[in-house]
Design a protein around this motif. Sequence first.
Motif, PDB file in Angstrom:
ATOM      1  N   ARG A 186     -10.385   0.491   8.926  1.00  0.00           N
ATOM      2  CA  ARG A 186      -9.212  -0.139   8.319  1.00  0.00           C
ATOM      3  C   ARG A 186      -9.646  -1.200   7.316  1.00  0.00           C
ATOM      4  O   ARG A 186     -10.513  -2.028   7.597  1.00  0.00           O
ATOM      5  CB  ARG A 186      -8.314  -0.764   9.390  1.00  0.00           C
ATOM      6  N   ALA A 219       0.862  -1.181   0.000  1.00  0.00           N
ATOM      7  CA  ALA A 219       0.000   0.000   0.000  1.00  0.00           C
ATOM      8  C   ALA A 219       0.897   1.229   0.000  1.00  0.00           C
ATOM      9  O   ALA A 219       1.703   1.415   0.915  1.00  0.00           O
ATOM     10  CB  ALA A 219      -0.916   0.003   1.218  1.00  0.00           C
ATOM     11  N   GLU A 220       0.789   2.063  -1.010  1.00  0.00           N
ATOM     12  CA  GLU A 220       1.679   3.220  -1.133  1.00  0.00           C
ATOM     13  C   GLU A 220       1.445   4.235  -0.018  1.00  0.00           C
ATOM     14  O   GLU A 220       2.342   4.983   0.346  1.00  0.00           O
ATOM     15  CB  GLU A 220       1.471   3.879  -2.499  1.00  0.00           C
ATOM     16  N   GLN A 221       0.207   4.287   0.511  1.00  0.00           N
ATOM     17  CA  GLN A 221      -0.133   5.164   1.623  1.00  0.00           C
ATOM     18  C   GLN A 221      -0.872   4.352   2.677  1.00  0.00           C
ATOM     19  O   GLN A 221      -1.780   3.595   2.356  1.00  0.00           O
ATOM     20  CB  GLN A 221      -1.019   6.318   1.169  1.00  0.00           C
ATOM     21  N   ALA A 222      -0.492   4.534   3.943  1.00  0.00           N
ATOM     22  CA  ALA A 222      -1.131   3.784   5.020  1.00  0.00           C
ATOM     23  C   ALA A 222      -2.454   4.412   5.444  1.00  0.00           C
ATOM     24  O   ALA A 222      -3.331   3.728   5.955  1.00  0.00           O
ATOM     25  CB  ALA A 222      -0.204   3.681   6.227  1.00  0.00           C
ATOM     26  N   LYS A 223      -2.599   5.742   5.229  1.00  0.00           N
ATOM     27  CA  LYS A 223      -3.820   6.445   5.605  1.00  0.00           C
ATOM     28  C   LYS A 223      -4.313   7.296   4.447  1.00  0.00           C
ATOM     29  O   LYS A 223      -3.530   7.978   3.789  1.00  0.00           O
ATOM     30  CB  LYS A 223      -3.591   7.328   6.827  1.00  0.00           C
ATOM     31  N   ILE A 224      -5.632   7.254   4.242  1.00  0.00           N
ATOM     32  CA  ILE A 224      -6.268   8.059   3.211  1.00  0.00           C
ATOM     33  C   ILE A 224      -7.365   8.889   3.878  1.00  0.00           C
ATOM     34  O   ILE A 224      -8.131   8.375   4.696  1.00  0.00           O
ATOM     35  CB  ILE A 224      -6.885   7.177   2.111  1.00  0.00           C
ATOM     36  N   VAL A 227      -4.917  -0.539   4.775  1.00  0.00           N
ATOM     37  CA  VAL A 227      -5.051   0.901   4.557  1.00  0.00           C
ATOM     38  C   VAL A 227      -6.157   1.424   5.461  1.00  0.00           C
ATOM     39  O   VAL A 227      -7.224   0.802   5.580  1.00  0.00           O
ATOM     40  CB  VAL A 227      -5.400   1.217   3.084  1.00  0.00           C
ATOM     41  N   THR A 228      -5.928   2.573   6.108  1.00  0.00           N
ATOM     42  CA  THR A 228      -6.934   3.193   6.968  1.00  0.00           C
ATOM     43  C   THR A 228      -7.622   4.324   6.230  1.00  0.00           C
ATOM     44  O   THR A 228      -6.954   5.196   5.649  1.00  0.00           O
ATOM     45  CB  THR A 228      -6.291   3.747   8.254  1.00  0.00           C
ATOM     46  N   SER A 288      -5.961  -1.451  -6.410  1.00  0.00           N
ATOM     47  CA  SER A 288      -6.521  -0.379  -5.589  1.00  0.00           C
ATOM     48  C   SER A 288      -8.046  -0.374  -5.663  1.00  0.00           C
ATOM     49  O   SER A 288      -8.630  -0.623  -6.720  1.00  0.00           O
ATOM     50  CB  SER A 288      -5.980   0.977  -6.046  1.00  0.00           C
ATOM     51  N   PRO A 307      -5.124   2.645  -1.965  1.00  0.00           N
ATOM     52  CA  PRO A 307      -4.051   2.123  -2.813  1.00  0.00           C
ATOM     53  C   PRO A 307      -3.618   0.709  -2.445  1.00  0.00           C
ATOM     54  O   PRO A 307      -3.525   0.362  -1.274  1.00  0.00           O
ATOM     55  CB  PRO A 307      -2.914   3.119  -2.568  1.00  0.00           C
ATOM     56  N   CYS A 308      -3.353  -0.084  -3.480  1.00  0.00           N
ATOM     57  CA  CYS A 308      -2.837  -1.446  -3.275  1.00  0.00           C
ATOM     58  C   CYS A 308      -2.264  -1.946  -4.602  1.00  0.00           C
ATOM     59  O   CYS A 308      -2.952  -1.918  -5.620  1.00  0.00           O
ATOM     60  CB  CYS A 308      -3.958  -2.373  -2.795  1.00  0.00           C
TER      61      CYS A 308
END
Length: 259
Positions: free
Chosen positions: A136, A43-48, A152-153, A123, A59-60
């Motif tokens: 999450r 996941a490029e970002q842990a939080k969106i 991802v959160t 994603s 993202p995934c």
Amino acid sequence: MKSLLFLVLISACWAEPHPSNSSLEHERIIHIQENGPRLLVVAEQAKIFSHRGGNVTLPCKFYHEHTSAAGSGTHKIRVKWTKLTYDYLKEVDVFVAMGHHRKSYGGYQGRVSLRESSENDASLVITGIRLEDYGRYKCEVIEGLEDDTAVVTLNLEGVVFPYSPRLGRYNLNFHEAQRACAEQDSVMASFDQLYDAWRSGLDWCNAGWLSDGSVQYPITKPREPCGGRNTVPGVRNYGFWDKDKSRYDVFCFTSNFNG
């Protein structure tokens, strides 16, 4: 004779395991990867961050550790998205894709799809964000016997507010608290949401239910009626209580629609 004795002592020392290393030796696990490269999910970002009524992409992407190819071609790629719950034992199905077959579940039906901007893009796109979408999400990619996951959160912009019924403080069990928040166009707040509200200055002496079933309250200005003047500011935790019999107030979370 001395040489023989010296050899015996060396043999004994060599056979005796060192006490401090014996447990490490027993717990050592060696993984041997066979039949091709290892599947990796990232996941490029842990939080969106998003808001109610908006659209968001979680993202995934997946790769193989020893090749740039997205898939080996031997097995079909299966992508599964689930939402994680507070007890960590249950997961809510959100979306599954394998080849041309796609399926969404529950309240996500008609609102979720895969972005698929590239061959290795898994994603998840969610449209018409709802308050209950907060939380999450786990992206799982499966290829044959290999699989990997990423989490991802999804955070929502909004406000936390304490609520007690007209009957007075501490009159709601957990289920009544859920309904009370719904009647205020909101949902029960999570601990993370309450914590963020506390960091923004929320100070409230009455304990209230949170969505995980715990009872807590935020204090920024310690004082006698709220645990004493010498206590440290923070979110006070009463722990988990009987959802049917115990009665408290509730902390609700709401988010305005943005254009």
